[in-house]
Design a protein around this motif. Sequence first.
Motif, PDB file in Angstrom:
ATOM      1  N   GLY A  64       6.448   2.881  -1.967  1.00  0.00           N
ATOM      2  CA  GLY A  64       5.802   1.764  -1.034  1.00  0.00           C
ATOM      3  C   GLY A  64       5.464   0.594  -2.224  1.00  0.00           C
ATOM      4  N   LYS A  65       5.095   1.014  -3.564  1.00  0.00           N
ATOM      5  CA  LYS A  65       4.874   0.206  -4.707  1.00  0.00           C
ATOM      6  C   LYS A  65       6.083  -1.029  -4.453  1.00  0.00           C
ATOM      7  N   VAL A  66       7.323  -0.620  -4.753  1.00  0.00           N
ATOM      8  CA  VAL A  66       8.335  -1.637  -4.930  1.00  0.00           C
ATOM      9  C   VAL A  66       8.484  -2.237  -3.515  1.00  0.00           C
ATOM     10  N   GLY A  67       8.210  -1.972  -2.119  1.00  0.00           N
ATOM     11  CA  GLY A  67       8.368  -2.306  -1.081  1.00  0.00           C
ATOM     12  C   GLY A  67       7.250  -4.345  -0.856  1.00  0.00           C
ATOM     13  N   VAL A  68       5.524  -3.972  -1.491  1.00  0.00           N
ATOM     14  CA  VAL A  68       4.883  -4.615  -2.002  1.00  0.00           C
ATOM     15  C   VAL A  68       5.362  -6.014  -2.796  1.00  0.00           C
ATOM     16  N   ALA A  69       5.827  -5.286  -3.777  1.00  0.00           N
ATOM     17  CA  ALA A  69       7.226  -6.309  -4.891  1.00  0.00           C
ATOM     18  C   ALA A  69       7.906  -7.428  -3.993  1.00  0.00           C
TER      19      ALA A  69
END
Length: 233
Positions: free
Chosen positions: A135-140
Amino acid sequence: MKHSYMKSMVVACLATLSFIGFNATATAATNYKVVKGDSLWKLGKRYSVTIDDIKKINNRQGDMIYIGETLAIPSETKVLAAETTEPSTAALANTVKPEAKPAEQETPAVSISASEKDLLARLVEAEAKGESYEGKVGVATVVLNRVDSPKFPDTVTGVIKQVVGKAYAFSPVQNGSINKPASEDSKKAVEQALTRKDRLDDSIYFYNPKTATDNWIRSRAVIKTIDHHVFAK
């Protein structure tokens, strides 16, 4: 004794020359003007060359390129070789094999400054705190996709600090939570997003369907749901 020595030297030289091949390399280059959305990774993929090839011919150390600049793009190098005779078994046995080179670390497809990495990691931490690493990679990834999109500013800082109407586009910038330090997971997520392996089908929006109050955002085409966030375009 002297004649015997000279004869041995001549025989040795002739034997060595019989194994020598003649190599000729020919490298051509194409001039390319950088446009918005380009990166060394994209250019390497388009012209079937490596990032290091492009950096070498342009005397570059880093991966950052700028809109409007002209880069030399090398073509594939052709090597022509000819051997007069095949080496003997004894010669092959005495050949020193070069040491295997360690595998190169994965090179980011996009290069940004250390300060922009920190800014992006802090946004990821604020927007996806408690979410999974994916999910963090998705935001970036959404931020980087916006940089590539003509609909948004063309820098990471410009995208993150963009003002829409009377407020910032990202709530952590508005409420100040972006000023808190990023976790190691958020920093790693930024590095992962910079490889651009998964662009989430070029998603440029994400939202939490349980808290989103804007009906317009819900009308966007949904690409993927990760944890509490919906990613759309």
